[in-house]
Write a protein that holds these residues in place. Structure first.
Motif, short mmCIF file in Angstrom:
data_model
loop_
_atom_site.label_atom_id
_atom_site.label_comp_id
_atom_site.label_asym_id
_atom_site.label_seq_id
_atom_site.Cartn_x
_atom_site.Cartn_y
_atom_site.Cartn_z
N ALA A 1 10.59 11.85 -5.12
CA ALA A 1 9.55 10.85 -5.35
C ALA A 1 10.14 9.56 -5.89
O ALA A 1 9.71 8.45 -5.52
CB ALA A 1 8.50 11.41 -6.32
N LEU A 2 11.15 9.68 -6.77
CA LEU A 2 11.82 8.47 -7.28
C LEU A 2 12.48 7.69 -6.15
O LEU A 2 12.41 6.45 -6.10
CB LEU A 2 12.87 8.86 -8.33
N ALA A 3 13.15 8.43 -5.24
CA ALA A 3 13.78 7.78 -4.10
C ALA A 3 12.75 7.13 -3.19
O ALA A 3 12.97 6.03 -2.65
CB ALA A 3 14.61 8.80 -3.32
N GLY A 4 11.60 7.80 -3.04
CA GLY A 4 10.54 7.23 -2.22
C GLY A 4 10.00 5.93 -2.79
O GLY A 4 9.76 4.97 -2.06
N ALA B 1 0.84 -1.21 0.00
CA ALA B 1 0.00 0.00 0.00
C ALA B 1 0.87 1.25 0.00
O ALA B 1 0.57 2.24 -0.70
CB ALA B 1 -0.94 -0.01 1.20
N ASP B 2 1.92 1.25 0.77
CA ASP B 2 2.84 2.40 0.81
C ASP B 2 3.49 2.60 -0.56
O ASP B 2 3.69 3.75 -0.99
CB ASP B 2 3.90 2.17 1.88
N LEU B 3 3.81 1.50 -1.24
CA LEU B 3 4.40 1.60 -2.58
C LEU B 3 3.43 2.27 -3.55
O LEU B 3 3.83 3.14 -4.34
CB LEU B 3 4.80 0.22 -3.09
N LYS B 4 2.16 1.89 -3.50
CA LYS B 4 1.18 2.51 -4.38
C LYS B 4 1.06 4.00 -4.09
O LYS B 4 0.91 4.82 -5.02
CB LYS B 4 -0.18 1.83 -4.21
N SER B 5 1.11 4.38 -2.82
CA SER B 5 1.05 5.79 -2.46
C SER B 5 2.25 6.55 -3.00
O SER B 5 2.11 7.65 -3.56
CB SER B 5 0.98 5.92 -0.93
N LYS B 6 3.43 5.97 -2.86
CA LYS B 6 4.65 6.61 -3.36
C LYS B 6 4.63 6.71 -4.89
O LYS B 6 5.14 7.68 -5.47
CB LYS B 6 5.87 5.83 -2.90
N GLU B 7 4.07 5.70 -5.55
CA GLU B 7 3.99 5.74 -7.01
C GLU B 7 3.04 6.85 -7.47
O GLU B 7 3.27 7.49 -8.50
CB GLU B 7 3.52 4.38 -7.54
N ALA B 8 1.95 7.10 -6.70
CA ALA B 8 1.03 8.19 -7.04
C ALA B 8 1.73 9.54 -6.88
O ALA B 8 1.56 10.45 -7.73
CB ALA B 8 -0.21 8.12 -6.15
N VAL B 9 2.52 9.69 -5.82
CA VAL B 9 3.29 10.92 -5.62
C VAL B 9 4.28 11.12 -6.75
O VAL B 9 4.47 12.23 -7.27
CB VAL B 9 4.01 10.88 -4.26
N ALA C 1 11.68 3.87 -4.80
CA ALA C 1 12.74 2.87 -4.66
C ALA C 1 12.76 2.29 -3.24
O ALA C 1 12.90 1.08 -3.04
CB ALA C 1 14.09 3.48 -5.01
N GLY C 2 12.62 3.18 -2.24
CA GLY C 2 12.59 2.71 -0.86
C GLY C 2 11.37 1.86 -0.57
O GLY C 2 11.46 0.85 0.14
N ALA C 3 10.23 2.23 -1.16
CA ALA C 3 9.01 1.45 -0.94
C ALA C 3 9.11 0.08 -1.60
O ALA C 3 8.65 -0.93 -1.05
CB ALA C 3 7.80 2.21 -1.50
N LYS C 4 9.76 0.02 -2.78
CA LYS C 4 9.96 -1.28 -3.44
C LYS C 4 10.87 -2.18 -2.62
O LYS C 4 10.65 -3.39 -2.51
CB LYS C 4 10.55 -1.08 -4.84
N ALA C 5 11.90 -1.57 -2.03
CA ALA C 5 12.80 -2.35 -1.17
C ALA C 5 12.05 -2.87 0.05
O ALA C 5 12.28 -4.01 0.50
CB ALA C 5 13.99 -1.49 -0.75
N ALA C 6 11.16 -2.06 0.60
CA ALA C 6 10.38 -2.50 1.76
C ALA C 6 9.45 -3.64 1.40
O ALA C 6 9.26 -4.58 2.18
CB ALA C 6 9.58 -1.32 2.33
#
Length: 258
Positions: free
Chosen positions: A108-111, A65-73, A113-118
């Motif tokens: 946003a790109l870094a966010g 869910a956090d990844l989807k949020s970061k992808e929207a940002v 990448a971090g969400a994908k790692a999580a």
């Protein structure tokens, strides 16, 4: 009667497992189920233990869910960046606005990448709740019962798997015996090619008079121990009937001349 006879060098040694793996809990949780019987023969990737996966499923869903949020940002940041880039190139946008869009896009790109790692970490932790056999072989008894907390503070030892399809036999060779082996098998002992025929070795157990188990010299230490003048050598022997168990005291002999 005239016939050919063989001279042998005799040694004593001990057997060791061909491969032994300790199965440990890699995540913290309550042991939910056990899927084997003590002493059973297991195949690689067989399911052995299950640690309660519910907390790890929830963590994975949260990370996704956090990844989807970061992808929207990131999508919004990409839109602002592309819009301001065109305006800046046409001279219709201030430099600080363009730089701000670049910074937002990079953040946003870094966010993402971090969400994908999580997500990947959460997925791995969920996979670790299923403890599977990493090799084929016989398994020990379970060292932890269902309902116990495992992985708390340390990687709890759950069981051990031993591959006994073949066994190693370790023995020491004196300097004189080593020279005899080198003179009789100069190419075989020195070769590192996998298909080179290795020197044969014969093994007898404590209750056997004849050397009925045959194997080959597998490897040896690179040099003699200067303190004892001996060299440790390892032989490998097939074990189709499971008679050769790790830790046995054995007698070995190697032919050196006819």
């Amino acid at each position: 009667l005239e016939r050919e006879i063989t001279d042998y060098l005799d040694f004593t040694g001990n057997t060791a497992a061909f491969a032994s793996v300790q199965l440990r809990a890699r995540v913290k949780g309550f042991l939910e189920s056990i899927h084997f019987s003590a002493g059973a023969r297991m195949n690689k990737d067989d399911l052995l233990f299950v640690i309660d996966p519910k907390p790890f499923k929830a963590s994975l869903e949260k990370a996704e869910a956090d990844l989807k949020s970061k992808e929207a940002v990131l999508q919004l940041a990409e839109f602002d960046y592309n819009r301001l880039k065109k305006l800046y190139e046409q001279g219709d946008a201030a430099e600080y606005e363009y730089n701000s869009a670049v910074a937002s896009r990079n953040s946003a790109l870094a966010g993402v990448a971090g969400a994908k790692a999580a997500v990947e970490e959460a997925s791995l932790n969920l996979d670790y709740t299923q403890v599977k056999a990493t090799i084929s072989g016989r398994i020990s008894r379970n060292l932890v019962d269902v309902g116990n907390l495992v992985g708390a503070g340390e990687n709890t030892l759950l069981a051990t798997i031993v591959n006994d399809d073949s066994v190693y036999a370790y023995f020491t060779v004196s300097e004189l015996d080593l020279l005899a082996l080198l003179r009789h098998y100069p190419r075989q002992l020195a070769s590192t090619q996998p298909h080179t025929q290795k020197p044969p070795v014969f093994l007898a157990l404590a209750d056997e008079k004849e050397y009925v188990h045959q194997g080959i010299v597998d490897s040896s230490d690179p040099q003699l121990d200067p303190g004892t003048g001996t060299l440790q050598v390892r032989a490998i022997l097939p074990n189709p009937d499971g008679l050769l168990t790790a830790g046995l005291f054995v007698r070995l002999r190697a032919p050196v001349s006819r």
